[in-house]
Design a protein around this motif. Structure first.
Motif, short mmCIF file in Angstrom:
data_model
loop_
_atom_site.label_atom_id
_atom_site.label_comp_id
_atom_site.label_asym_id
_atom_site.label_seq_id
_atom_site.Cartn_x
_atom_site.Cartn_y
_atom_site.Cartn_z
N VAL A 52 0.84 -1.20 0.00
CA VAL A 52 0.00 0.00 0.00
C VAL A 52 0.88 1.25 0.00
O VAL A 52 0.62 2.20 -0.75
N PHE A 53 1.93 1.25 0.83
CA PHE A 53 2.83 2.40 0.88
C PHE A 53 3.46 2.67 -0.48
O PHE A 53 3.44 3.80 -0.97
N PHE A 54 4.02 1.64 -1.11
CA PHE A 54 4.65 1.87 -2.41
C PHE A 54 3.61 2.16 -3.49
O PHE A 54 3.91 2.85 -4.47
N GLY A 55 2.39 1.67 -3.32
CA GLY A 55 1.30 2.06 -4.22
C GLY A 55 1.01 3.55 -4.11
O GLY A 55 0.81 4.24 -5.12
N ILE A 56 1.00 4.06 -2.88
CA ILE A 56 0.80 5.49 -2.67
C ILE A 56 1.98 6.28 -3.25
O ILE A 56 1.79 7.34 -3.83
N CYS A 57 3.20 5.75 -3.11
CA CYS A 57 4.38 6.41 -3.70
C CYS A 57 4.23 6.52 -5.22
O CYS A 57 4.49 7.58 -5.80
N VAL A 58 3.81 5.43 -5.86
CA VAL A 58 3.65 5.44 -7.31
C VAL A 58 2.52 6.39 -7.71
O VAL A 58 2.65 7.16 -8.67
N LEU A 59 1.43 6.38 -6.96
CA LEU A 59 0.32 7.29 -7.23
C LEU A 59 0.75 8.74 -7.07
O LEU A 59 0.39 9.60 -7.88
N THR A 60 1.56 9.02 -6.05
CA THR A 60 2.09 10.36 -5.85
C THR A 60 2.98 10.78 -7.02
O THR A 60 2.88 11.91 -7.52
#
Length: 176
Positions: A52-60
């Protein structure tokens, strides 16, 4: 608008975690059939947190690429919120839980393997998947911390959040 190597790396790390989670969930283990299933294991919860964290990083990263130079105040405000969520999640969940899982697993494994990862599990979980769950978390999170600037929450709110997570996990694991 070229991609920066750290942005490409985040996508690769996210895909890695998705692969590890899919392979882990595909394993037929008796413990997956009990109450709580995989969610009883801090390792699995940590994998979900990291994904989830790296998903948020990619989304950012995608959002910043798409909103760069647009001048839209609302989009920039939403991007700042997303960056704040990313930074909060790193400081409160991804880093502390990830380091805890890696350190505790390998310390106990070195002391007495049977206590934390019995040889019986070798029949279910291949070695590469074990390392994906218990080793790669630390280098990935350290790379993230070194390649990007993060604004951390206040110490009191960060401690309150990680303590809430810890108590919730303990209560969840103490139920039948």
């Amino acid at each position: 608008m070229a991609l920066v190597p750290c942005q490409v790396l985040r996508v690769a790390i996210l895909l890695s975690y998705c692969s590890i989670l899919c392979n882990y969930k595909a394993i037929e283990m008796p413990s997956h059939q009990t109450y709580g299933g995989s969610w009883k294991f801090l390792t699995f919860i940590d994998l979900v947190i990291q994904a989830v964290f790296f998903g948020i990083c990619v989304l950012t990263d995608l959002s910043s690429l798409l909103t760069r130079g647009s001048g839209n105040q609302e989009q920039e405000r939403q991007l700042r919120k997303l960056i704040s969520l990313r930074d909060w999640m790193l400081a409160v969940l991804a880093f502390p839980v990830g380091v805890f899982v890696v350190a505790v697993f390998w310390i106990i494994y070195a002391y007495d393997r049977e206590m934390i990862y019995p040889k019986l599990l070798d029949n279910f979980i291949p070695g590469w998947l074990n390392h994906g769950m218990h080793t790669t978390v630390l280098p990935f999170i350290l790379i993230e911390m070194r390649t990007s600037h993060h604004a951390y929450p206040s110490r009191s709110s960060g401690l309150a959040a990680i303590c809430t997570f810890s108590v919730g996990y303990i209560l969840w694991n103490s139920s039948p």
